[in-house]
Design a protein around this motif. Sequence first.
Motif, PDB file in Angstrom:
ATOM      1  N   UNK A 208       0.819  -1.206   0.000  1.00  0.00           N
ATOM      2  CA  UNK A 208       0.000   0.000   0.000  1.00  0.00           C
ATOM      3  C   UNK A 208       0.852   1.255   0.000  1.00  0.00           C
ATOM      4  N   UNK A 209       1.889   1.279   0.813  1.00  0.00           N
ATOM      5  CA  UNK A 209       2.793   2.433   0.861  1.00  0.00           C
ATOM      6  C   UNK A 209       3.534   2.612  -0.463  1.00  0.00           C
ATOM      7  N   UNK A 210       3.945   1.489  -1.064  1.00  0.00           N
ATOM      8  CA  UNK A 210       4.676   1.556  -2.333  1.00  0.00           C
ATOM      9  C   UNK A 210       3.830   2.220  -3.416  1.00  0.00           C
ATOM     10  N   UNK A 211       2.605   1.734  -3.605  1.00  0.00           N
ATOM     11  CA  UNK A 211       1.767   2.254  -4.684  1.00  0.00           C
ATOM     12  C   UNK A 211       1.235   3.652  -4.355  1.00  0.00           C
ATOM     13  N   UNK A 212       1.012   3.936  -3.068  1.00  0.00           N
ATOM     14  CA  UNK A 212       0.608   5.281  -2.666  1.00  0.00           C
ATOM     15  C   UNK A 212       1.683   6.299  -3.017  1.00  0.00           C
ATOM     16  N   UNK A 213       2.932   5.876  -2.920  1.00  0.00           N
ATOM     17  CA  UNK A 213       4.057   6.786  -3.138  1.00  0.00           C
ATOM     18  C   UNK A 213       4.373   7.024  -4.613  1.00  0.00           C
ATOM     19  N   UNK A 214       3.905   6.123  -5.492  1.00  0.00           N
ATOM     20  CA  UNK A 214       4.337   6.160  -6.885  1.00  0.00           C
ATOM     21  C   UNK A 214       4.025   7.475  -7.593  1.00  0.00           C
ATOM     22  N   UNK A 215       2.819   7.958  -7.447  1.00  0.00           N
ATOM     23  CA  UNK A 215       2.377   9.107  -8.234  1.00  0.00           C
ATOM     24  C   UNK A 215       2.373  10.415  -7.447  1.00  0.00           C
ATOM     25  N   UNK A 222      14.165   7.095   0.142  1.00  0.00           N
ATOM     26  CA  UNK A 222      14.805   5.796   0.025  1.00  0.00           C
ATOM     27  C   UNK A 222      15.088   5.203   1.403  1.00  0.00           C
ATOM     28  N   UNK A 223      14.709   3.950   1.552  1.00  0.00           N
ATOM     29  CA  UNK A 223      14.902   3.258   2.817  1.00  0.00           C
ATOM     30  C   UNK A 223      13.662   3.196   3.671  1.00  0.00           C
ATOM     31  N   UNK A 224      12.635   4.002   3.324  1.00  0.00           N
ATOM     32  CA  UNK A 224      11.434   4.065   4.148  1.00  0.00           C
ATOM     33  C   UNK A 224      10.727   2.718   4.247  1.00  0.00           C
ATOM     34  N   UNK A 225      10.505   2.073   3.115  1.00  0.00           N
ATOM     35  CA  UNK A 225       9.787   0.799   3.132  1.00  0.00           C
ATOM     36  C   UNK A 225      10.533  -0.247   3.947  1.00  0.00           C
TER      37      UNK A 225
END
Length: 292
Positions: A208-215, A222-225
């Motif tokens: 969820x965090x990955x796709x929320x961050x994309x756009x 970097x490193x957050x996930x």
Amino acid sequence: MIGLDIGWNTSILPLAFEFASPGPIIFQIGNLAIRWYGLLIASAVLLGVTLSQYLAERRGVDPEAIGDLAIWLVLGAIPAARLYYVLFQWPNYADNPGQIFAIWKGGIAIHGAILGGLLAALLFARVNRISFWMLTDLVAPSVILGQAIGRWGNFFNSEAFGKPTDLPWKLFIPLDRRPPEYIEFDYFHPTFLYESLWNLLVFALLLGLFFWSLNRTRPLKLGTLFLVYLIAYSLGRVWIEGLRTDSLMFVGLRIAQFVSVGAISLGVLGLVWLYVFDRPLPDVVSTADTKE
């Protein structure tokens, strides 16, 4: 009773069930035995590589780099996971060193795998001049998904279970697999299931965090996930480990809990560094060379 011998009992609660392993071996031909543990690990690796390559493509990173990294991770993580386990269980192997390499029987430690995998990823990043933290962010969802899958290997091996329980959900452990102090008990906490479900929740959080961050105009740093992975996984491991009967111990402490508390602390400090002090994490390449 069907499939994995999961019996449903709705007389107490709607969610009441009993687990009983069908055994560690899927089938055997002569001396060749195909085990659930190995199949699950192989499946987790293949699924993880596919997922990480997809995430890399979405981030504009060459997916072939992830395929190359996967080889390094396997070579670093699996031996380290076994070595970690053997070191803390050395009295059980000192008189029978041939069993050290019998990894198909179980006995690998996820914290050892994480340490070995991180070292392999760091070397890979340095050799290929790729951001280490970018790599960890891309593989973190795959790692936690692999952990969720791999925990079922403990189920088939009748290992890594919790203390005796009479809860509606419970795990039957064969007599020869029970600790001596609990020999008179039949049912135990299915800690493999607790951790597998927890890991799936962490997996959903990371995706969820990955796709929320994309756009977003300001994506996650970097490193957050990876830092979120450290914190979220370790929070679950701390309480689940407290239920187990076979924890790796050192001077009276449960090693997994000790390491998990350390991982939570490092994860929180890392996020504070990133978002409170607004500083990038130290990396093998400069921030200017890294595509956000």
